[in-house]
Design a protein around this motif. Structure first.
Motif, mmCIF file in Angstrom:
data_model
loop_
_atom_site.group_PDB
_atom_site.id
_atom_site.type_symbol
_atom_site.label_atom_id
_atom_site.label_comp_id
_atom_site.label_asym_id
_atom_site.label_seq_id
_atom_site.Cartn_x
_atom_site.Cartn_y
_atom_site.Cartn_z
ATOM 1 N N ARG A 142 -6.800 1.173 -5.390
ATOM 2 C CA ARG A 142 -5.783 2.126 -4.929
ATOM 3 C C ARG A 142 -6.276 2.855 -3.694
ATOM 4 N N ASP A 157 -1.212 7.211 -10.836
ATOM 5 C CA ASP A 157 -2.126 7.475 -9.736
ATOM 6 C C ASP A 157 -3.586 7.314 -10.139
ATOM 7 N N GLY A 169 -1.651 5.461 -1.224
ATOM 8 C CA GLY A 169 -0.844 5.420 -2.441
ATOM 9 C C GLY A 169 -0.544 4.020 -2.926
ATOM 10 N N ARG A 212 -6.543 5.889 -1.677
ATOM 11 C CA ARG A 212 -6.383 7.306 -2.008
ATOM 12 C C ARG A 212 -6.306 8.206 -0.788
#
Length: 390
Positions: free
Chosen positions: A372, A341, A308, A374
């Motif tokens: 990012r 996100d 995250g 994940r």
């Protein structure tokens, strides 16, 4: 325009029309990046129609007929300019005879329209030639950019990746900023850098850095060795005043990133909760190509990086972008406003806000790369769940 001062009752409509037409034309030019929509080609005819309408309504506006071929130079080719000029001349002769304009004055007006037509035709031909040259330059530049800045996949290993790049030389669409993301046997490695200078020499230096990085990233198990190979290559090939600032990042062990900052802007760490923190280097190192002068070797910085979390790497063309009041773009605040996100959505919103901040045109190359986490290391992301109703 001098005659307009003697017809106060017709002055306002003409000025309103002129200002609105100019605003619409400017908007079309900005939105289409210099490519005209087909409907704009009839704009000179519409202008001539408005002039004729106002003239018939009660005023003598014959000199404004020259606006038709003049505008056609920006919207049409030489044939379109010639057609607008002939139409304007014919309309001027008909309206002049109808209003009983003295022959000498009418001859001056028509001669002016013809002179504007000739000048506009030449301008249109030169514009078309420049557009063809520009199209060829863009084609070559785009081919060079695809070879130099290879497309970055949306997912690399356990990471989502997004990139936004804008060259200050919009006509060439390529500049001195560089980026690359490489999956290797030693983990995912990436680089974002900024070459000193602009133009072809900067592109040449960027290609050198990226070529060495892609090769070393596969061969060297240690991230510092990757940086060392880039440094040695630049020391052999760059001039004494040239250098490259860069951040090199590697993902080698679970839950951490390795970061080497060589005189570059500090990356921004975005936690899963949305907090944005600048990752200042614990051991500052000189830019690539200047190690021999500074006598300082880069060192690894270990950065906790959980699922995250996101890491934003960028060049100074982003943080040094100024608005009309000379205020810098607040990148950290912009990221905090738009973080999500989806890295591509985040960078798209930040990039649009950046362009709005500077008024639509950057004055320096700008690159943004967002990483990012994940999934956990070694974990395969779950496929979207599909329900079927029977």
């Amino acid at each position: 325009m001098s005659q307009a001062r003697h017809h106060a009752d017709h002055r306002t409509p003409i000025r309103l029309f002129s200002s609105r037409a100019a605003g619409a034309w400017g908007a079309v030019r900005r939105c289409t990046d210099g490519h005209l929509v087909p409907g704009m080609r009839v704009l000179p005819v519409l202008v001539l129609a408005v002039v004729v309408f106002v003239d018939v309504a009660g005023g003598i506006w014959l000199p404004l007929l020259a606006a038709g071929p003049a505008l056609a130079a920006a919207t049409n080719g030489p044939r379109g300019v010639l057609g607008a000029g002939l139409l304007a001349t014919t309309l001027g002769a008909v309206l002049g005879l109808e209003h009983g304009v003295p022959a000498g004055e009418l001859a001056v007006v028509l001669s002016s329209v013809l002179a504007v037509t000739a000048a506009s035709g030449l301008a249109s031909a030169l514009r078309g030639r420049r557009e063809r040259v520009l199209a060829a330059v863009r084609s070559v530049a785009e081919a060079a950019q695809h070879a130099l800045l290879q497309p970055v996949p949306e997912t690399v290993g356990p990471f989502q990746v997004a990139v936004r790049y804008s060259a200050a030389a919009a006509e060439a669409r390529i500049g001195g900023d560089l980026y690359a993301v490489v999956p290797t046997p030693h983990g995912v490695r990436l680089i974002v850098g900024d070459v000193r200078g602009k133009g072809l020499p900067a592109v040449q230096s960027a290609s050198l850095v990226l070529g060495v990085f892609r090769e070393a990233a596969y061969d060297e198990p240690d991230l510092l060795s990757v940086v060392g190979r880039i440094e040695r290559s630049l020391a052999r090939n760059l001039g004494p005043d040239d250098f490259v600032t860069a951040v090199v990042v590697g993902h080698h062990r679970s839950g951490h990133l390795e970061v080497v900052n060589c005189g570059h802007a500090p990356p921004l760490l975005i936690s899963a909760a949305g907090d944005v923190t600048a990752v200042e280097p614990t051991h500052p190192a000189p830019p690539l190509g200047l190690r021999a002068l500074a006598g300082q070797a880069p060192r690894l910085q270990h950065l906790p990086f959980a699922v995250g979390d996101q890491l934003l790497l960028y060049t100074d063309g982003v943080t040094e972008a100024r608005d009309h009041a000379r205020a810098f773009y607040p990148l950290a605040a912009g990221v905090a406003r738009h973080v999500s996100d989806d890295p591509a959505h985040t960078l798209g919103a930040v990039h649009d806000e950046l362009l709005a901040h500077v008024g639509g045109r950057l004055h320096d190359d700008a690159a943004l790369l967002l990483l990012r986490k994940r999934t956990a290391d070694g974990q395969v992301p779950a496929l979207p769940r599909t329900e079927v109703a029977l």
